[in-house]
Design an enzyme around this catalytic site. Structure first.
Site, short mmCIF file in Angstrom:
data_model
loop_
_atom_site.label_atom_id
_atom_site.label_comp_id
_atom_site.label_asym_id
_atom_site.label_seq_id
_atom_site.Cartn_x
_atom_site.Cartn_y
_atom_site.Cartn_z
N ASP A 1 0.94 -1.15 0.02
CA ASP A 1 0.06 0.10 0.03
C ASP A 1 0.97 1.04 0.07
O ASP A 1 1.75 1.21 1.04
CB ASP A 1 -1.05 0.08 1.34
CG ASP A 1 -1.81 1.15 1.30
OD1 ASP A 1 -1.63 2.30 0.65
OD2 ASP A 1 -2.66 1.12 2.13
N GLY B 1 18.31 -6.05 0.49
CA GLY B 1 18.45 -7.33 -0.11
C GLY B 1 17.15 -7.89 -0.34
O GLY B 1 16.93 -8.95 -0.92
N TYR C 1 -0.28 -0.65 14.93
CA TYR C 1 -0.98 -0.56 13.82
C TYR C 1 -0.60 0.21 12.55
O TYR C 1 -0.23 1.31 12.64
CB TYR C 1 -2.35 -0.04 14.03
CG TYR C 1 -3.50 -0.44 13.00
CD1 TYR C 1 -3.69 -1.75 12.68
CD2 TYR C 1 -3.81 0.73 12.35
CE1 TYR C 1 -4.58 -1.70 11.52
CE2 TYR C 1 -4.70 0.46 11.36
CZ TYR C 1 -5.10 -0.84 10.84
OH TYR C 1 -5.75 -0.84 9.64
N LYS D 1 -3.83 -3.23 7.69
CA LYS D 1 -3.90 -4.65 7.81
C LYS D 1 -3.05 -5.15 6.78
O LYS D 1 -2.32 -4.56 5.75
CB LYS D 1 -5.24 -5.01 7.63
CG LYS D 1 -5.79 -6.25 8.31
CD LYS D 1 -5.73 -6.23 9.74
CE LYS D 1 -5.83 -7.63 10.34
NZ LYS D 1 -5.80 -7.32 12.09
C1 F6R Z 1 -7.83 -0.69 7.35
C2 F6R Z 1 -7.61 0.80 6.94
C3 F6R Z 1 -8.81 1.73 7.36
C4 F6R Z 1 -8.18 2.68 8.11
C5 F6R Z 1 -9.16 3.77 8.57
C6 F6R Z 1 -8.58 4.74 9.53
O1 F6R Z 1 -6.84 -1.62 6.94
O2 F6R Z 1 -6.79 0.80 6.11
O3 F6R Z 1 -10.02 1.27 7.56
O4 F6R Z 1 -7.80 2.14 9.24
O5 F6R Z 1 -9.60 4.33 7.36
O6 F6R Z 1 -7.38 5.35 9.02
P1 F6R Z 1 -6.75 6.48 9.34
O7 F6R Z 1 -6.30 6.23 10.81
O8 F6R Z 1 -5.63 6.80 8.39
O9 F6R Z 1 -7.72 7.67 9.25
MG MG Z 2 -4.22 0.88 3.36
MG MG Z 3 -4.86 -2.47 1.76
#
Ligand code: F6R
Ligand code: MG
Ligand code: MG
Length: 387
Positions: A14, A106, A231, A234
């Protein structure tokens, strides 16, 4: 050429997306494609296909350098860096999110991107399926893999085809302790299920055909939260599965996905939701940042080249699955912040929830319950008992 060794590498990250954690921007796909085109011109890779599922940029490549090649991992890293540069220029959301380190050393494993690779001897005809999921974790493939390679009610070939009749060996990774165990099916099926029914910890990493040790499937097992200790999104997994002629048929590989089973992920990586199979046109996360989605692309690998893809879930045969997934989503959403929609406390450790709970810590007062509770942390199967 058929008979030669070829490596299929699927590497994803991502690196930023449009309008939240939603969908990769086409310009970042172009940026990554340019890097891979140049590598193809130079003969570093044989062929490639760049795509996205939700907010994850996916690099699907074939080459002759084997798994864990520093050159191929370096190439993927460069492609992600270039794409992240564009993401930053466009002000995309969470630009560069999964590139946890500034320095490549690497191998991209441990740096953020997810990796599934297999080196195979190409069969005269080599069909493969590349699965890519968003808003869930690598253990999301445990249930379908069990059904594909070990459940005769799913895979008729386990009963009917003499080349599969001996069964398959599952390599299971304990992602908490960095340990691996190989279990044979059908004879050790119950042991296997005892582990992989805990998909947050025990992840099916590879599957081999028992009769000759040929690899049938490989899954990315990187768990970003465990790498970073906090965190960071995911761990949206990818998987490669070989089909036909002594491996499960294409339809046996797709069949388990007609059941939208519950997986961990979805909003803030903190909720259970149904895994919804979709075509590329619907590979974007919307409702409650989901529901978790999976795309399946079918290819032939021929003379080391990727022929395809065919967008396999872009099919009316999965309409009812999608409808059921929406109904399950409705049902679960009505639980709001309650378990089991929200994940359990072990998984919430890696989210932003502990920071919220921290402020309540000093407001708890000791009470006399008339007994001393002995608490066993169920996830630490071999772990110590503590009060
Ligand atoms: C789950 C994901 C989203 C974010 C959510 C909050 O993998 O990427 O559900 O966790 O949109 O994102 P922030 O904290 O960046 O506003
Ligand atoms: Mg994401
Ligand atoms: Mg994703």
């Amino acid at each position: 050429m058929p008979g030669q060794k070829v490596t299929i590498s699927v590497i994803k990250a991502d690196i930023g997306s449009i309008a939240g954690h939603h969908k990769v921007h086409p310009d970042t796909i172009l940026a990554a494609s340019r890097v891979l085109s140049e590598a193809k011109r130079k003969g570093v890779i044989k062929s490639f296909y760049v795509t996205h599922v939700g907010d994850d940029l996916q690099l699907i490549m074939t080459h002759f350098k084997g798994v864990d090649s520093p050159e191929i991992h370096g190439l993927a890293w460069d492609a992600f860096k270039e794409a992240a540069k564009v993401a930053k220029e466009l002000g995309l959301y969470a630009a560069g999110q999964d590139l946890l380190s500034d320095a490549f050393s690497g191998n991209v494993r441990g740096l953020g991107p997810g990796v599934a690779e297999m080196e195979i001897v190409e069969r005269p005809s080599e069909p493969i399926v590349v699965f890519m999921a968003d808003k869930t974790e690598p253990g999301a493939f445990n249930l379908p893999l069990y059904r594909i390679f070990a459940d005769p009610f799913n895979t008729a070939g386990l009963v009917i085809d003499p080349r599969m009749h001996d069964g398959f060996t599952f390599e299971v990774l304990d992602v908490y302790e960095g340990k691996m165990v190989k279990l044979n099916t059908p004879e050790e099926s119950y042991d296997l299920l005892a582990l992989i029914g805990t998909p947050g910890r025990y992840v099916v990493k590879r599957v081999y055909r028992k009769s000759d040790g040929e690899i049938g499937a490989v899954v990315s097992s990187e768990r970003l939260n465990l790498i970073a200790g906090k965190y960071v999104g995911k761990d949206d997994p990818v998987m490669i599965v070989r089909a036909q002629s002594g491996f499960p048929a294409l339809g046996e590989i797709l069949e388990p996905f007609s059941f939208p089973h519950l997986v961990a992920g979805w909003m803030r990586g903190s909720h259970h939701g149904p895994l919804m199979p979709v075509g590329l046109k619907d590979a974007k996360c919307t409702r409650f940042d989901g529901p978790p989605r999976v795309v399946a692309l079918g290819f032939q690998v021929h003379n080391g080249e990727l022929i395809g893809p065919s967008d396999l879930f872009d099919d009316v045969a999965f309409d009812e699955t999608r409808r059921l997934a929406q109904q399950i989503a409705d049902y679960l959403r009505r639980h709001g912040p309650f378990m089991p929609h929200r994940l359990g406390p072990e998984e919430m450790e890696y989210t932003t929830l502990p920071a919220v709970l921290e402020k309540l810590k000093d407001r708890f007062v000791k009470v006399e319950m008339g007994y001393t509770p002995h608490v066993k942390r169920s996830e630490e199967l071999s772990g110590p008992e503590h009060d």
